[in-house]
Design an enzyme around this catalytic site. Structure first.
Site, PDB file in Angstrom:
ATOM      1  CG  HIS A 171      -2.081  -0.990   1.101  1.00 21.55           C
ATOM      2  ND1 HIS A 171      -2.629  -1.416  -0.094  1.00 21.55           N
ATOM      3  CD2 HIS A 171      -2.787  -1.660   2.073  1.00 21.55           C
ATOM      4  CE1 HIS A 171      -3.612  -2.277   0.142  1.00 21.55           C
ATOM      5  NE2 HIS A 171      -3.712  -2.462   1.443  1.00 21.55           N
ATOM      6  CG  HIS A 194      -8.216  -0.354   1.937  1.00 18.48           C
ATOM      7  ND1 HIS A 194      -9.040  -1.182   2.649  1.00 18.48           N
ATOM      8  CD2 HIS A 194      -7.071  -1.051   1.721  1.00 18.48           C
ATOM      9  CE1 HIS A 194      -8.409  -2.330   2.867  1.00 18.48           C
ATOM     10  NE2 HIS A 194      -7.217  -2.280   2.297  1.00 18.48           N
ATOM     11  CD  GLU A 254      -8.574  -3.276  -0.891  1.00 18.94           C
ATOM     12  OE1 GLU A 254      -7.391  -2.934  -1.057  1.00 18.94           O
ATOM     13  OE2 GLU A 254      -8.895  -4.251  -0.192  1.00 18.94           O
TER      14      GLU A 254
HETATM   15  C1  GLA Z   1      -5.599  -5.060   1.523  1.00 17.83           C
HETATM   16  C2  GLA Z   1      -4.672  -6.209   1.588  1.00 17.83           C
HETATM   17  C3  GLA Z   1      -4.863  -6.877   2.891  1.00 17.83           C
HETATM   18  C4  GLA Z   1      -4.596  -5.909   4.015  1.00 17.83           C
HETATM   19  C5  GLA Z   1      -5.508  -4.757   3.921  1.00 17.83           C
HETATM   20  C6  GLA Z   1      -5.220  -3.732   4.967  1.00 17.83           C
HETATM   21  O1  GLA Z   1      -6.911  -5.433   1.379  1.00 17.83           O
HETATM   22  O2  GLA Z   1      -4.841  -7.109   0.519  1.00 17.83           O
HETATM   23  O3  GLA Z   1      -4.014  -7.981   2.965  1.00 17.83           O
HETATM   24  O4  GLA Z   1      -3.303  -5.441   3.941  1.00 17.83           O
HETATM   25  O5  GLA Z   1      -5.410  -4.192   2.644  1.00 17.83           O
HETATM   26  O6  GLA Z   1      -5.227  -4.235   6.247  1.00 17.83           O
END
Ligand code: GLA
Length: 357
Positions: A107, A181, A322
């Site tokens: 991220h 997100h 997402e």
């Molecule tokens: C995304 C990732 C997850 C986790 C979340 C945040 O969805 O794929 O594995 O990192 O973000 O907690």
């Protein structure tokens, strides 16, 4: 209808964050902070006309600064994971991305776009109010090449839809993958788990991950697996199935590839729906992104950071959709192209439309 704003707290460096609320004539509203381009509330009506907040969030920016989970945030410069924080682009190795998820980069790094204060590039009042946030990420930030100029426009439409339009430009060849997100719970964020909420996804395949959720490169047809949402089914129906991919992730945390993603073009298509039988709230997902990460909040369990109003974090109490390109794309032939060159525009739109039946 229109836009109102209020203070949302103070950042460690003394800067003030603001919360903007965009509301349409029907009372549907979305609140977004300039910290992280974060969706903090979405107030949507149920079948009786009762409005509730259908996304998980915190009460002030102080919590967003330190808490994990990326609740509602705009994630970049590259959402999801890049294996071992390295990739090769135009023959040059970039191997200094921040490692923040086991041995991998997640991220956007140490201080990704989700944890930056964005500037307000513009607002539009009226029946379909909008807010445009802008961020300039300098060349080399978090190990990525090129100065990236990003803007994200949040529009509240008259039909109870939130449209998010992403744009980015660079001065050197780089990689980009932007998403939001938001953690949705159509029963209201404090209504319990989402296992009875019914999901449909227009996805024929998903990406298999390794034990650290890095794509192995395999695209698995959903047919006959717990990942088949082509006919609507409750999120919980196959959630506890004896399936190695589900077990590795502790639930759904996978990239689903939209049917015809390779040829879909720029058109916004309906790619998913979610429905809460208890309240009648429905969410429709339209996008021109090629994929969506379905994440069932498997890590949402940090007792140190209760959600708004003190409600505890609990796994599976929300789902994320997402929209994105494939995780770790720069390291896989045949994945989506996440390269952005000077003169090109990264230009994607995702619409989350709410109704009740
Ligand atoms: C995304 C990732 C997850 C986790 C979340 C945040 O969805 O794929 O594995 O990192 O973000 O907690």
């Amino acid at each position: 209808m229109g836009i109102t704003k209020r203070p949302f707290g103070t950042l460690p460096d003394g800067q003030e964050a603001t919360l903007y609320t965009l509301r349409n004539a029907g009372g549907f509203s979305v609140s977004v902070s300039d910290f992280g381009g974060t969706i903090v509330h979405i107030l949507a009506p149920d079948r009786k006309g009762q409005f509730q907040n259908v996304v998980c969030g915190y009460d002030s920016v102080e919590e967003y600064v330190v808490a994990d989970g990326y609740l509602g945030a705009t994630v970049g410069r590259f959402c999801n994971r890049i294996a071992r924080g390295r990739f090769t682009l135009e023959g040059k190795v970039y191997d200094d991305l921040y490692i923040n998820d086991g041995p991998n980069h997640l991220h956007g790094g140490k201080v990704g776009f989700s944890h930056r204060l964005w500037s307000v590039a513009g607002t539009e009042e009226g029946e379909e109010p909008s807010l445009t946030l802008r961020l300039v990420s300098p060349d080399g930030e978090e190990g990525y090449p090129g100065r990236l100029d990003v803007s994200v426009t949040f529009t509240v439409r008259a039909d109870h839809a939130l449209a998010i339009h992403y744009e980015a430009r660079t001065d050197q060849t780089t990689v980009v993958n932007l998403t939001n997100h938001a953690y949705f719970n159509l029963g209201g964020y404090a209504s319990g788990d989402v296992l009875d909420q019914v999901l449909w996804l227009d996805a024929q395949s998903y990406l298999r991950g390794d034990e650290n959720l890095i794509p192995t490169g395999e695209m698995i047809p959903v047919d006959g697996t717990p990942f088949d949402f082509r006919t609507p089914k409750a999120i919980g129906r196959d959630f506890f199935a004896d399936d190695a991919d589900l077990k590795k992730a502790g639930g759904y945390d996978h990239c689903f590839n939209f049917t015809d993603w390779q040829s879909a073009g720029r058109e916004l298509r309906l790619r998913g729906t979610a429905f809460d039988p208890a309240t009648g709230r429905k969410l429709e997902l339209f996008t021109n992104s090629p994929c969506v990460q379905l994440y069932t909040a498997n890590f949402l369990k940090n007792p140190a950071f209760p959600l708004s109003g003190g409600y505890p974090q609990m796994t599976q109490h929300a789902f994320c959709l997402e929209t994105q390109k494939m995780p770790d794309s720069p390291n896989h032939e045949g994945f989506t192209d996440t390269t952005l060159c000077p003169g090109e525009v990264f230009d994607y739109t995702t619409v989350y439309r709410f109704s009740a039946e």
